[in-house]
Design a protein around this motif. Structure first.
Motif, short mmCIF file in Angstrom:
data_model
loop_
_atom_site.label_atom_id
_atom_site.label_comp_id
_atom_site.label_asym_id
_atom_site.label_seq_id
_atom_site.Cartn_x
_atom_site.Cartn_y
_atom_site.Cartn_z
N GLU A 1 47.94 31.19 37.42
CA GLU A 1 49.37 30.96 37.18
C GLU A 1 49.99 32.09 36.37
OE1 GLU A 1 51.47 28.89 38.58
OE2 GLU A 1 49.78 28.11 39.72
N ARG A 2 49.30 32.53 35.33
CA ARG A 2 49.83 33.61 34.51
C ARG A 2 49.86 34.91 35.31
NH1 ARG A 2 47.26 34.39 28.96
NH2 ARG A 2 48.50 32.54 28.56
N ALA A 3 48.80 35.17 36.06
CA ALA A 3 48.78 36.38 36.89
C ALA A 3 49.93 36.37 37.89
CB ALA A 3 47.43 36.48 37.62
N ALA A 4 50.19 35.20 38.49
CA ALA A 4 51.28 35.08 39.45
C ALA A 4 52.62 35.37 38.78
CB ALA A 4 51.28 33.69 40.09
N GLU A 5 52.82 34.82 37.59
CA GLU A 5 54.08 35.08 36.87
C GLU A 5 54.25 36.58 36.59
OE1 GLU A 5 54.21 32.78 33.28
OE2 GLU A 5 54.04 30.88 34.37
N HIS A 6 53.18 37.22 36.14
CA HIS A 6 53.25 38.64 35.81
C HIS A 6 53.55 39.49 37.05
CE1 HIS A 6 52.08 37.89 31.78
NE2 HIS A 6 50.78 37.91 31.93
N VAL A 7 52.78 39.28 38.09
CA VAL A 7 52.96 40.09 39.30
C VAL A 7 54.34 39.86 39.89
CG1 VAL A 7 52.13 40.50 41.66
CG2 VAL A 7 50.48 40.24 39.79
N VAL B 1 50.63 46.04 35.07
CA VAL B 1 50.43 44.63 35.37
C VAL B 1 49.01 44.38 35.86
CG1 VAL B 1 51.28 44.47 37.78
CG2 VAL B 1 51.55 42.53 36.25
N PHE B 2 48.47 45.30 36.64
CA PHE B 2 47.10 45.10 37.12
C PHE B 2 46.08 45.24 36.00
CE2 PHE B 2 49.08 44.91 41.12
CZ PHE B 2 48.18 44.23 41.96
N GLN B 3 46.35 46.11 35.04
CA GLN B 3 45.46 46.18 33.87
C GLN B 3 45.51 44.88 33.09
OE1 GLN B 3 46.63 49.79 31.81
NE2 GLN B 3 44.62 50.67 32.28
N ALA B 4 46.67 44.28 33.02
CA ALA B 4 46.83 43.03 32.27
C ALA B 4 46.15 41.84 32.93
CB ALA B 4 48.30 42.73 32.06
N ILE B 5 46.07 41.85 34.26
CA ILE B 5 45.55 40.66 34.94
C ILE B 5 44.16 40.82 35.53
CG2 ILE B 5 47.88 39.83 35.51
CD1 ILE B 5 47.15 40.62 38.49
N ALA B 6 43.75 42.05 35.85
CA ALA B 6 42.53 42.23 36.62
C ALA B 6 41.47 42.99 35.84
CB ALA B 6 42.83 42.96 37.93
N GLN C 1 59.50 41.88 41.30
CA GLN C 1 60.92 41.55 41.45
C GLN C 1 61.78 42.48 40.59
OE1 GLN C 1 62.16 39.41 43.80
NE2 GLN C 1 60.01 39.44 44.37
N GLY C 2 61.31 42.80 39.41
CA GLY C 2 62.05 43.73 38.55
C GLY C 2 62.14 45.12 39.17
N LEU C 3 61.04 45.58 39.75
CA LEU C 3 61.07 46.88 40.42
C LEU C 3 62.00 46.83 41.64
CD1 LEU C 3 57.30 47.86 40.20
CD2 LEU C 3 59.21 49.08 39.13
N ARG D 1 47.31 44.70 45.40
CA ARG D 1 48.09 45.89 45.06
C ARG D 1 48.80 46.44 46.30
NH1 ARG D 1 48.30 49.84 40.56
NH2 ARG D 1 49.67 51.44 41.38
N THR D 2 48.10 46.50 47.41
CA THR D 2 48.71 46.97 48.66
C THR D 2 49.88 46.08 49.05
OG1 THR D 2 46.63 47.95 49.41
CG2 THR D 2 48.27 47.47 51.10
N GLY D 3 49.71 44.77 48.89
CA GLY D 3 50.81 43.84 49.19
C GLY D 3 52.02 44.13 48.32
N CYS D 4 51.80 44.38 47.03
CA CYS D 4 52.91 44.71 46.13
C CYS D 4 53.58 46.01 46.56
CB CYS D 4 52.40 44.84 44.70
SG CYS D 4 51.80 43.31 43.97
N GLU D 5 52.79 46.99 46.92
CA GLU D 5 53.34 48.28 47.36
C GLU D 5 54.15 48.12 48.64
OE1 GLU D 5 49.72 50.52 47.41
OE2 GLU D 5 49.87 51.02 45.27
N HIS D 6 53.69 47.24 49.54
CA HIS D 6 54.44 46.99 50.77
C HIS D 6 55.80 46.36 50.47
CE1 HIS D 6 51.00 48.10 53.16
NE2 HIS D 6 51.71 47.92 54.26
N VAL D 7 55.84 45.48 49.48
CA VAL D 7 57.13 44.90 49.08
C VAL D 7 58.08 46.02 48.67
CG1 VAL D 7 58.32 43.48 47.36
CG2 VAL D 7 56.19 42.68 48.37
N LEU D 8 57.60 46.89 47.81
CA LEU D 8 58.46 47.97 47.30
C LEU D 8 58.86 48.96 48.40
CD1 LEU D 8 56.74 48.51 43.85
CD2 LEU D 8 58.76 47.13 44.39
N GLU D 9 57.97 49.20 49.34
CA GLU D 9 58.31 50.05 50.48
C GLU D 9 59.41 49.41 51.33
OE1 GLU D 9 54.64 50.76 52.55
OE2 GLU D 9 53.79 51.85 50.85
N PHE D 10 59.30 48.09 51.55
CA PHE D 10 60.34 47.39 52.31
C PHE D 10 61.68 47.48 51.58
CE2 PHE D 10 62.99 43.81 53.41
CZ PHE D 10 62.89 43.75 54.79
#
Length: 182
Positions: A136-142, A174-179, A147-149, A80-89
């Motif tokens: 693989e499915r988790a990777a597609e979702h995340v 997305v995290f509820q769906a995968i984790a 990327q959409g955000l 989650r932190t990695g995803c947030e860092h992407v969006l911050e960048f």
């Protein structure tokens, strides 16, 4: 010679970041770097070579920040932190991100290091028993959600990026769906 090349790249990156891809011209970069066109062509061949090199610098800046995240005992929180860092960048560097996304459409392989790092973090989640779907499915979702955000930040049809609450809500979903944990 390397100093001149580095200076050209620094100027080109600054122009891209502050004014966007349309402002990134060889003439502009040469003028601001205080060199002649033949010098730029010696180092990069042509404008496409310069642009590719600037994109490589941008990707390295992005990846350096992602790689610098220290893993904790909670792999889902790390993902989650990695995803947030992407969006911050993306929020901090919208012109650079737009240029990279456009390049990625033409050459998707430029995103392989980022995807591999995300997948590695998902594998940590799986080893911890925290995924409820295959990797693989988790990777597609995340990947799709982040990327959409990112796209909605750099190219919002209504002139403003999504709110932090909207971004957080999309990541929550997305995290509820995968984790198995949040």
């Amino acid at each position: 010679m390397a100093d001149v090349k580095d200076k050209l790249l620094a100027v080109a990156y600054r122009v891209l970041e502050s004014e966007g891809p349309a402002a990134l011209t060889t003439r502009r970069v040469c003028e601001e770097a205080g060199v002649t066109m033949p010098t730029l062509y010696h180092h990069f061949g042509n404008r496409d070579g310069l642009v590719a090199a600037v994109h490589a610098v941008a990707l390295e800046k992005f990846m350096a920040k992602k790689r610098a995240l220290t893993p904790t005992d909670d792999p889902v929180a790390d993902l989650r932190t990695g995803c947030e860092h992407v969006l911050e960048f993306v929020q901090a560097h919208p012109s650079v991100t737009a240029a990279l996304m456009a390049r990625g459409i033409e050459q998707p392989s430029i995103f392989e290091p980022s995807y591999a790092l995300m997948r590695h973090r998902l594998e940590r989640c799986a080893r911890a028993g925290a995924l409820r779907v295959p990797i693989e499915r988790a990777a597609e979702h995340v990947w799709a959600v982040v990327q959409g955000l990112a796209l909605s930040i750099v190219a919002s049809p209504y002139g403003a990026p999504p709110s932090r609450a909207t971004s957080a809500g999309a990541l929550d979903a997305v995290f509820q769906a995968i984790a198995d944990q949040l």
